[in-house]
Design a protein around this motif. Structure first.
Motif, short mmCIF file in Angstrom:
data_model
loop_
_atom_site.label_atom_id
_atom_site.label_comp_id
_atom_site.label_asym_id
_atom_site.label_seq_id
_atom_site.Cartn_x
_atom_site.Cartn_y
_atom_site.Cartn_z
N GLY A 1 -6.42 10.33 -5.44
CA GLY A 1 -6.04 8.93 -5.31
C GLY A 1 -6.60 8.29 -4.06
N PRO A 2 -6.37 6.98 -3.89
CA PRO A 2 -6.89 6.27 -2.72
C PRO A 2 -6.26 6.71 -1.42
CG PRO A 2 -6.26 4.73 -4.47
CD PRO A 2 -5.71 6.06 -4.84
N GLY A 3 -5.06 7.31 -1.50
CA GLY A 3 -4.40 7.72 -0.27
C GLY A 3 -3.80 6.55 0.48
N LEU B 1 -2.16 7.97 -11.18
CA LEU B 1 -1.37 7.77 -9.96
C LEU B 1 0.10 7.91 -10.31
CD1 LEU B 1 -3.22 4.66 -8.46
CD2 LEU B 1 -3.37 7.03 -7.68
N THR B 2 0.77 8.85 -9.66
CA THR B 2 2.18 9.09 -9.94
C THR B 2 3.06 8.97 -8.71
OG1 THR B 2 1.88 11.48 -9.58
CG2 THR B 2 1.63 10.65 -11.85
N HIS B 3 2.44 8.91 -7.54
CA HIS B 3 3.22 8.89 -6.30
C HIS B 3 2.90 7.63 -5.50
CE1 HIS B 3 5.59 10.62 -3.04
NE2 HIS B 3 4.63 10.28 -2.20
N VAL C 1 8.90 -9.15 7.53
CA VAL C 1 9.04 -7.70 7.50
C VAL C 1 7.71 -7.08 7.94
CG1 VAL C 1 9.47 -5.64 6.11
CG2 VAL C 1 10.74 -7.74 5.64
N PRO C 2 7.72 -6.24 8.97
CA PRO C 2 6.49 -5.53 9.38
C PRO C 2 6.22 -4.33 8.47
CG PRO C 2 8.04 -5.81 11.22
CD PRO C 2 8.80 -6.04 9.96
N PHE C 3 5.01 -4.27 7.92
CA PHE C 3 4.59 -3.17 7.07
C PHE C 3 3.45 -2.41 7.75
CE2 PHE C 3 6.28 -6.26 3.98
CZ PHE C 3 7.17 -5.45 3.27
N TYR C 4 3.44 -1.10 7.60
CA TYR C 4 2.35 -0.27 8.12
C TYR C 4 1.30 0.01 7.06
CZ TYR C 4 5.64 0.67 11.95
OH TYR C 4 6.50 0.55 13.01
N GLY C 5 1.74 0.36 5.86
CA GLY C 5 0.77 0.66 4.83
C GLY C 5 1.42 1.24 3.60
N VAL C 6 0.58 1.56 2.62
CA VAL C 6 1.06 2.16 1.38
C VAL C 6 0.28 3.44 1.13
CG1 VAL C 6 1.71 -0.05 0.38
CG2 VAL C 6 -0.58 0.87 -0.07
N VAL C 7 0.88 4.33 0.34
CA VAL C 7 0.24 5.57 -0.09
C VAL C 7 0.19 5.57 -1.60
CG1 VAL C 7 0.46 8.08 -0.21
CG2 VAL C 7 0.99 6.89 1.92
N MET C 8 -0.99 5.82 -2.17
CA MET C 8 -1.17 5.92 -3.62
C MET C 8 -1.85 7.25 -3.91
SD MET C 8 -2.45 2.02 -4.46
CE MET C 8 -3.58 1.96 -3.07
N GLU C 9 -1.16 8.13 -4.63
CA GLU C 9 -1.68 9.47 -4.87
C GLU C 9 -1.39 9.94 -6.29
OE1 GLU C 9 -1.31 11.41 -0.37
OE2 GLU C 9 0.26 11.82 -1.86
N THR C 10 -2.22 10.88 -6.73
CA THR C 10 -1.96 11.58 -7.98
C THR C 10 -1.14 12.83 -7.67
OG1 THR C 10 -3.90 13.03 -7.88
CG2 THR C 10 -4.25 10.81 -8.76
N ALA C 11 -0.78 13.56 -8.72
CA ALA C 11 -0.05 14.81 -8.52
C ALA C 11 -0.97 15.94 -8.12
CB ALA C 11 0.71 15.17 -9.80
#
Length: 539
Positions: free
Chosen positions: A195-197, A265-267, A325-335
């Motif tokens: 995934g993109p991470g 992408l599941t996570h 709201v302050p955001f740092y980032g997102v995580v997109m991953e497969t299993a």
């Protein structure tokens, strides 16, 4: 007599460049102040470009346009059919949070790297038997005695299950995800798409870009990075914190209608900050809510929302309501199985920029991400500091080593890979040549890598060594820009191919010498979604 096309091109470039420079004046002043505090003897980046850059030529972007152009300013691009530079209007951002059914048009903040015309080998699922030649680059292996710097990452690759994660920190060399994107694609083609991470929240194109993703922002987000400060020591895992305004949102899809990932992408994770006066956040996957809560709290703290979706997702959206709201980032991953290669580049930073982090905060963020490899590619913005102008540059070592140790503090058992800056040039009497400090800096970084137990990859030599930046700029199409500092998309891809070649060759040698026979470490999964208070930075 110049043609009408040439005249129009010159007029548009002059107008657009002047507008970008004027809008960036306050940013440049602040960068100059920071550089002075850190001991630089060169002027700030904008003045460097004005003083050193040759006249603009077709194919090169206007100086610092992508870095410093204010939000809402037209982008300047090269028309592939006519060769004209055209101003493409940026679509105005709507004021309201989109509904679940709202159409989301992908917007690519960077230029996708074209196919490299000089590479002689393409990404393949088959293990390479040797380092391929990709002229004008030079095949360059990792320097890593007994593979000690890379073993944790190699072990993760060899398991055949789960994810092997790398955290690649750097400056503008990787901020557009050129080199890192190529490495990610290569390793995922062989070991699986994880995934993109990690993706920085807000995806402000002035500081970083992900050409493989399409984005849509609403509202006026405020972005702070470790270059200019203002984040009270909290800049998240990637060195950037973006505050969404009330009713502000960000939607992420695949670029130009493509899937976000070739895998399922599941996570999903959303990393954010709670604190006094904050509003509430919400998050959707494919239009369905996966959570949301108030981010108001008596004290600032870091937390994250975690969601696992068995059937997968193809679009994410998140935002704020009722307050910022302050955001740092997102995580997109497969299993998994697969590779995740996090691109953590911030334009303009150097080794000492990481001192603006609250150290406990940074360590906690890296620990939560659990990378098996920390990659550090810094130094391109430090060639003007006095300690690199005299002797062998050994006085630079403590500054650089401090950054290496800080970035590794949250994952002390992870592997470590130091990648040098690329070749950079200057003009002495009008003649372009490699900056004298480059070789001193590379030698110091190699010594630090050996002392710290890190693998080492010499990107300077991989380009061809002294004079490479000049030679690459003369290629057709050019592999480097006329500023003698940055590579074109094709040049970045070529360096990324070389780094991927070196990593794969190192892995193959580790396997051939019996490396997988050692039992891989199995660290416990840390608690997810917890709120961890972080001490306030000292004034």
């Amino acid at each position: 007599m110049p043609s009408e096309n040439q005249g129009l091109r010159s007029l548009i470039v002059a107008f657009a460049t002047a507008g970008a420079f004027a809008a960036a004046a306050s940013v440049v002043a602040e960068v100059g102040k920071r550089r002075a505090e850190e001991g630089y003897i060169e002027p700030p980046p904008l003045l460097l470009v004005v003083a050193e850059a040759a006249p603009w030529r077709s194919g090169s972007p206007p100086p610092l346009w992508r870095v410093l152009a204010p939000k809402g300013t037209p982008r300047v691009v090269e028309d592939e059919r006519t060769g004209l530079v055209v101003a493409a209007e940026v679509e105005p951002e709507p004021e309201a949070v989109p509904t679940q059914e709202a159409a989301v048009g992908p917007s690519n903040p960077g230029d996708a790297a074209p196919a490299d015309p000089v590479a002689t080998a393409a990404p393949s699922a088959a293990a390479p038997t040797s380092l391929p030649t990709r002229a004008p680059a030079v095949p360059t292996p990792l320097i890593d005695a007994d593979h000690r710097g890379m073993i944790p990452f190699y072990q993760a690759l060899s398991r055949g299950t789960g994810l092997a994660r790398a955290a690649h920190y750097g400056d503008s060399t990787i901020a557009a995800d050129g080199i890192t994107g190529t490495v990610r694609r290569r390793l995922q083609a062989r070991f699986g798409d994880g995934g993109p991470g990690w993706v920085d929240a807000g995806l402000d194109p002035r500081w970083s870009a992900r050409p493989d993703l399409g984005t849509k922002r609403t509202g006026e987000w405020e972005t702070k990075s470790i270059l200019l400060g203002g984040g009270n020591g909290r800049y998240g895992y990637g060195g950037v914190v973006s505050t969404a305004p009330p009713d502000g949102s960000l939607t992420i899809t695949g670029a130009k209608g493509a899937k976000i990932s070739s895998g399922t992408l599941t996570h999903f994770e959303l990393w954010y900050q709670v604190g006094p006066g904050h509003g509430a956040f919400w998050a959707n996957l494919d239009g369905a809510s996966v959570g949301g809560a108030a981010a108001d709290a008596d004290a600032r703290a870091d937390t994250r929302l975690v969601s696992d979706v068995g059937e997968g997702y193809s679009k994410i959206a998140f935002g704020a309501s009722g307050g910022p709201v302050p955001f740092y980032g997102v995580v997109m991953e497969t299993a998994g199985p697969g590779v995740v290669w996090d691109a953590l580049g911030v334009v303009g930073v150097g080794s000492r920029s990481f001192n603006y982090f609250n150290k406990a905060h940074l360590a906690s963020q890296v620990e939560r991400r659990r990378p098996e490899l920390i990659v550090i590619q810094l130094g391109g913005n430090e060639l003007g500091i006095p300690v690199l102008q005299r002797g062998d540059g050994h006085e630079y070592a403590p500054y650089y080593r401090a950054a290496v140790d800080l970035l590794r503090s949250g994952a002390p058992n992870a592997g470590c890979l130091i990648v040098t800056p690329l070749d950079q040039g200057t003009r002495e009497g009008g003649t372009p040549m490699t900056k004298p400090a480059v070789k001193r800096q590379v030698a110091v970084q190699q010594k630090v890598a050996a002392e710290a137990g890190c693998a080492f990859w010499n990107a300077f030599e991989a380009m061809g060594g002294e004079g490479a930046i000049v030679a690459w700029g003369k290629r057709k199409p050019p592999l480097a820009w006329t500023d003698l500092l940055h590579l074109s998309a094709a040049g970045q891809d070529l360096v990324g191919q070389g780094l991927a070649d070196a990593i794969e060759a190192g892995y193959d040698d580790w396997v051939a010498t019996g490396g997988p026979d050692a039992a891989p470490p199995t660290p416990a999964e840390p608690p997810r979604g917890e709120v961890l208070p972080i001490p306030e930075p000292a004034p």
